[in-house]
Design a protein around this motif. Structure first.
Motif, short mmCIF file in Angstrom:
data_model
loop_
_atom_site.label_atom_id
_atom_site.label_comp_id
_atom_site.label_asym_id
_atom_site.label_seq_id
_atom_site.Cartn_x
_atom_site.Cartn_y
_atom_site.Cartn_z
N GLY A 218 -56.77 -98.05 -67.32
CA GLY A 218 -57.00 -98.85 -68.82
C GLY A 218 -57.11 -100.22 -68.66
N GLY A 219 -57.71 -100.54 -67.41
CA GLY A 219 -57.92 -101.76 -67.18
C GLY A 219 -56.34 -102.53 -66.64
N GLY A 220 -56.41 -104.04 -66.55
CA GLY A 220 -55.08 -104.81 -66.06
C GLY A 220 -54.30 -104.43 -66.99
N LEU A 221 -54.41 -104.36 -68.47
CA LEU A 221 -53.60 -104.45 -69.40
C LEU A 221 -53.07 -102.87 -69.77
CD1 LEU A 221 -54.53 -107.02 -71.95
CD2 LEU A 221 -52.94 -107.19 -70.44
N GLY A 222 -53.53 -101.79 -69.14
CA GLY A 222 -53.40 -100.52 -69.25
C GLY A 222 -53.39 -100.00 -70.58
N LEU A 223 -54.88 -100.07 -71.22
CA LEU A 223 -55.34 -99.78 -72.56
C LEU A 223 -55.84 -98.56 -72.59
CD1 LEU A 223 -56.63 -103.52 -73.79
CD2 LEU A 223 -54.34 -102.58 -74.02
N GLY A 224 -55.81 -98.05 -73.94
CA GLY A 224 -56.62 -96.74 -73.97
C GLY A 224 -55.72 -95.62 -74.14
N PRO A 225 -56.23 -94.42 -74.51
CA PRO A 225 -55.33 -93.00 -74.66
C PRO A 225 -54.92 -92.62 -73.41
CG PRO A 225 -57.72 -92.45 -74.89
CD PRO A 225 -57.56 -94.08 -74.67
N ILE A 226 -54.11 -93.40 -72.58
CA ILE A 226 -53.76 -93.00 -71.33
C ILE A 226 -52.66 -92.03 -71.36
CG2 ILE A 226 -52.54 -94.06 -69.03
CD1 ILE A 226 -55.48 -95.01 -69.69
N VAL A 227 -51.81 -91.94 -72.31
CA VAL A 227 -50.51 -90.84 -72.18
C VAL A 227 -51.33 -89.72 -72.54
CG1 VAL A 227 -48.54 -90.25 -73.28
CG2 VAL A 227 -48.76 -92.53 -72.84
N GLU A 228 -52.18 -89.98 -73.41
CA GLU A 228 -52.88 -88.36 -73.85
C GLU A 228 -53.57 -87.83 -72.59
OE1 GLU A 228 -52.44 -90.85 -77.70
OE2 GLU A 228 -52.94 -91.27 -75.42
N ALA A 229 -54.44 -88.62 -71.99
CA ALA A 229 -55.34 -88.07 -70.76
C ALA A 229 -54.34 -87.80 -69.88
CB ALA A 229 -55.99 -89.51 -70.30
N VAL A 230 -53.16 -88.27 -69.49
CA VAL A 230 -52.35 -87.68 -68.30
C VAL A 230 -51.97 -86.73 -68.69
CG1 VAL A 230 -50.23 -88.44 -66.96
CG2 VAL A 230 -51.98 -90.24 -67.54
N SER A 231 -51.21 -86.44 -70.04
CA SER A 231 -50.63 -85.19 -70.40
C SER A 231 -51.81 -83.97 -70.43
CB SER A 231 -50.24 -85.31 -71.84
OG SER A 231 -49.28 -86.27 -72.08
#
Length: 394
Positions: A218-231
């Motif tokens: 999610g870029g250098g700041l870890g943005l976006g629906p990352i948790v949903e994607a990893v789940s």
């Protein structure tokens, strides 16, 4: 030269009233992306000549908060209206407003640094520099470096010496907007020089590795629906799947992922990393947002891209361009697991998507964006007027 919007979050979760269900603040994403743009171009300038002094400058103004708040509100509440506004022609009143807000600040930065060449990665401050150039008050070349794959009307300014764009498609689009095509160089999007070392990076992973690796960013700041994607990826019943998540400086996201997936040996959670090129080279699929820098880095390595829910405006245009060129597919949080499985392991229905390797091959795009960008900058630098004093006294 880029602008910085003061409505960006001070730290993960510490916001000024703009928090989204998708855990994605567009202004923070724009700020993170601008820093990557600036540093990539500065690094490329230094690569031309180690004696080159390249400084990344962000122009900051409290008045930009007005633009930021309007953008955030429209994106959250009226995305269709923002999409329509984004595609409307840019009139003189808007340009005059930008000059009013940023004119003095840009002049101050130019006076402070006294450059031989100005490269702009955002049309607002770069447009001010172009206006100064066009009115005879700036006597050094101004380059517009477009970091998205298609141009917006705000990029079109009198006084620009050279446009650096990602593709012939972008070049033709600028030409249709009235820009002299002789001033447009197809250089690719600026990426860091280490991504040019494709052969070294490709050797980082054994050829007979049976595992399928997914990189989530999610870029250098870890943005976006990352948790949903990893789940969604963690729910896939594939023991050979490996998922690496780069959280950047987002400690809250890193801790959340470690708490939730720490017991799953297939999931590796990484904080800030200076080895993004190595992580990409080891991966079979990148899951990310459609930012020009990250996607160009992936394409330089031939890494297929799965894009998450583009926002209206430049993200949608980037995503559309990447899909049309065959470099990416678009999905959302609900479908990411199925789409990743189809790309990595094939689909149980014969003939629907073809074999996984063929599907991945269709997504791969080889590019040498670094070499093209270096050549473009060399051409601009060779024509630069070496004049002491960037702003005239008139």
């Amino acid at each position: 030269l880029h602008d910085a919007l003061p409505a960006s979050q001070a730290s993960p979760g510490v916001h000024q009233g703009f928090e989204y269900a998708r855990s994605h603040n567009p202004t923070r994403f724009a700020l993170e992306r601008s820093l990557a743009d600036l540093e990539a171009i500065a690094a490329l300038c230094r690569a031309i000549d180690p004696a080159c002094e390249a400084e990344a400058v962000q122009v900051k103004s409290p008045l930009l908060n007005l633009f930021s708040r309007a953008y955030l509100w429209l994106i959250e509440h009226l995305p269709a209206l923002y999409r329509r506004l984004y595609h409307m022609p840019v009139g003189w009143p808007l340009r005059a407003l930008v000059l009013l807000v940023l004119g003095r600040l840009v002049r101050q930065e130019i006076d402070r640094f006294r450059p031989d060449l100005i490269v702009g990665t955002h049309p607002f401050p770069a447009g001010v520099a172009a206006h100064l150039r066009n009115t005879g008050r700036l006597r050094v070349p101004v380059v517009m470096a477009l970091t998205d794959f298609l141009p917006h009307g705000f990029w079109v300014c009198d006084g620009v010496d050279r446009y650096c764009v990602s593709s012939e498609v972008a070049r033709e689009a600028l030409g249709h907007m009235g820009v002299d095509r002789s001033r447009i160089a197809v250089t690719g999007v600026a990426i860091r020089p280490e991504f040019a070392e494709v052969s070294r990076l490709a050797a980082a992973r054994p050829a007979d590795d049976p595992r399928r690796r997914v990189l989530v960013m999610g870029g250098g700041l870890g943005l976006g629906p990352i948790v949903e994607a990893v789940s969604a990826l963690a729910a896939l019943p594939h023991p050979q799947l490996r998922v690496t998540v780069i959280c950047g400086t987002n400690r809250a996201l890193e801790n959340q992922l470690r708490d939730r997936f720490g017991a799953d040996p297939r999931i590796a959670v990484v904080g800030f990393s200076s080895q993004v090129a190595e992580h990409m080279a080891e991966s079979d699929l990148l899951v990310t947002k459609p930012g020009g820098i990250t996607c160009s880095e992936a394409m330089a390595l031939g890494l297929p891209i799965l894009l998450l829910s583009p926002l209206p405006g430049h993200e949608e245009e980037n995503g559309s361009f990447l899909v049309q060129t065959g470099a990416a597919a678009i999905t959302n949080e609900q479908r990411i697991g199925d789409e990743a499985a189809r790309l990595l392991f094939g689909h149980p229905e014969p003939g629907r998507f073809g074999e996984a390797e063929e599907r991945l091959a269709r997504l791969r795009v080889e590019r040498d964006a670094v070499a093209g960008y270096l050549e473009g900058l060399r051409g601009v630098l060779s024509q630069a007027e070496k004049i002491s004093g960037s702003i005239s006294d008139e």
